[in-house]
Design a protein around this motif. Structure first.
Motif, PDB file in Angstrom:
ATOM      1  N   LYS A  28      43.842  26.003  47.421  1.00 25.95           N
ATOM      2  CA  LYS A  28      44.492  25.598  46.267  1.00 25.95           C
ATOM      3  C   LYS A  28      43.894  24.236  45.901  1.00 25.95           C
ATOM      4  O   LYS A  28      43.579  23.978  44.701  1.00 25.95           O
ATOM      5  N   GLY A  46      49.270  33.207  46.042  1.00 24.01           N
ATOM      6  CA  GLY A  46      48.411  33.190  47.439  1.00 24.01           C
ATOM      7  C   GLY A  46      48.672  34.247  48.370  1.00 24.01           C
ATOM      8  O   GLY A  46      48.079  34.189  49.237  1.00 24.01           O
ATOM      9  N   THR A  92      39.543  27.046  45.706  1.00 18.90           N
ATOM     10  CA  THR A  92      38.440  27.891  45.874  1.00 18.90           C
ATOM     11  C   THR A  92      39.244  28.939  46.916  1.00 18.90           C
ATOM     12  O   THR A  92      40.095  28.938  47.468  1.00 18.90           O
ATOM     13  N   LEU A  93      38.448  30.300  46.356  1.00 20.79           N
ATOM     14  CA  LEU A  93      38.904  31.489  47.264  1.00 20.79           C
ATOM     15  C   LEU A  93      38.027  31.905  48.219  1.00 20.79           C
ATOM     16  O   LEU A  93      36.581  31.768  47.972  1.00 20.79           O
ATOM     17  N   PHE A 134      43.447  27.578  39.164  1.00 25.86           N
ATOM     18  CA  PHE A 134      44.355  28.152  39.986  1.00 25.86           C
ATOM     19  C   PHE A 134      45.744  28.513  39.323  1.00 25.86           C
ATOM     20  O   PHE A 134      46.339  29.124  40.208  1.00 25.86           O
ATOM     21  N   ARG A 184      42.658  31.265  50.478  1.00 26.07           N
ATOM     22  CA  ARG A 184      42.360  30.314  49.475  1.00 26.07           C
ATOM     23  C   ARG A 184      42.648  28.740  49.724  1.00 26.07           C
ATOM     24  O   ARG A 184      43.588  28.809  50.677  1.00 26.07           O
ATOM     25  N   CYS A 208      33.406  37.878  42.738  1.00 25.73           N
ATOM     26  CA  CYS A 208      34.840  37.266  42.803  1.00 25.73           C
ATOM     27  C   CYS A 208      35.304  37.619  41.264  1.00 25.73           C
ATOM     28  O   CYS A 208      34.714  37.632  40.431  1.00 25.73           O
TER      29      CYS A 208
END
Length: 123
Positions: A72, A53, A76-77, A27, A70, A94
Motif C-alpha cells: 500500500k 487487501g 503497487t499490486l 489505493f 500489495r 491489471c
C-alpha cells in the motif's frame, strides 16, 4: 479515474518464476485484480483482492503457484508466479475498480485497466 500500469512480463522456461507489478494512481477503496487472456480465449480472472487487501479469489489453475499481494505504501499490486507452465502463456492485465464491497473476480466488474504485459512460457 484510476490509472494502472503493469510491468514484469517476459519469456521464461517452464518451471521458472516471474513477478508482475501493477502501480495504481490510488489505493483508496479500490479492489484490484490480475486477469489474463490467451490467444483465441476469453479473458479470465487469475486472482483478485478487495479494497482492504484480502485475497477474494484465485483461479484453480494457478492456486498454489501464484500469489497476489500489495504494498500500500507503494500503491503497487504484485503477482508472484512460480512453477510457470506453457498454459500460463498470455497477456496479463491489471485491473482496478472503486468499491468498498466485495466484487467478483470477473472482467465486467472492473472499470480501469492497464495496457497489459505479455508472459510467454516455453516448454
Amino acid at each position: 479515474q484510476v490509472q494502472v500500469v503493469e510491468s514484469g512480463g517476459g519469456l521464461v522456461q517452464a518451471g521458472e518464476s516471474l513477478r508482475l507489478s501493477c502501480t495504481a494512481s490510488t489505493f483508496d477503496r479500490i479492489a484490484m485484480g490480475w486477469f489474463r487472456q490467451a490467444p483465441g480465449k476469453e479473458r479470465e480472472g487469475v486472482s483478485c483482492i478487495n479494497w482492504i487487501g484480502i485475497n477474494t479469489y484465485t483461479a484453480d489453475s494457478v492456486r498454489g503457484r501464484f500469489t497476489i499481494s500489495r504494498d500500500k505504501a507503494k500503491n503497487t499490486l504484485y503477482l508472484q508466479m512460480n512453477s510457470l507452465k506453457p498454459e500460463d502463456t498470455g497477456m496479463y492485465y491489471c485491473a482496478a475498480q472503486r468499491t468498498a464491497r466485495n466484487i467478483a473476480c470477473m472482467s465486467a466488474e472492473y472499470g480501469y485497466w492497464g495496457q497489459g504485459t505479455q508472459v510467454t512460457v516455453s516448454s
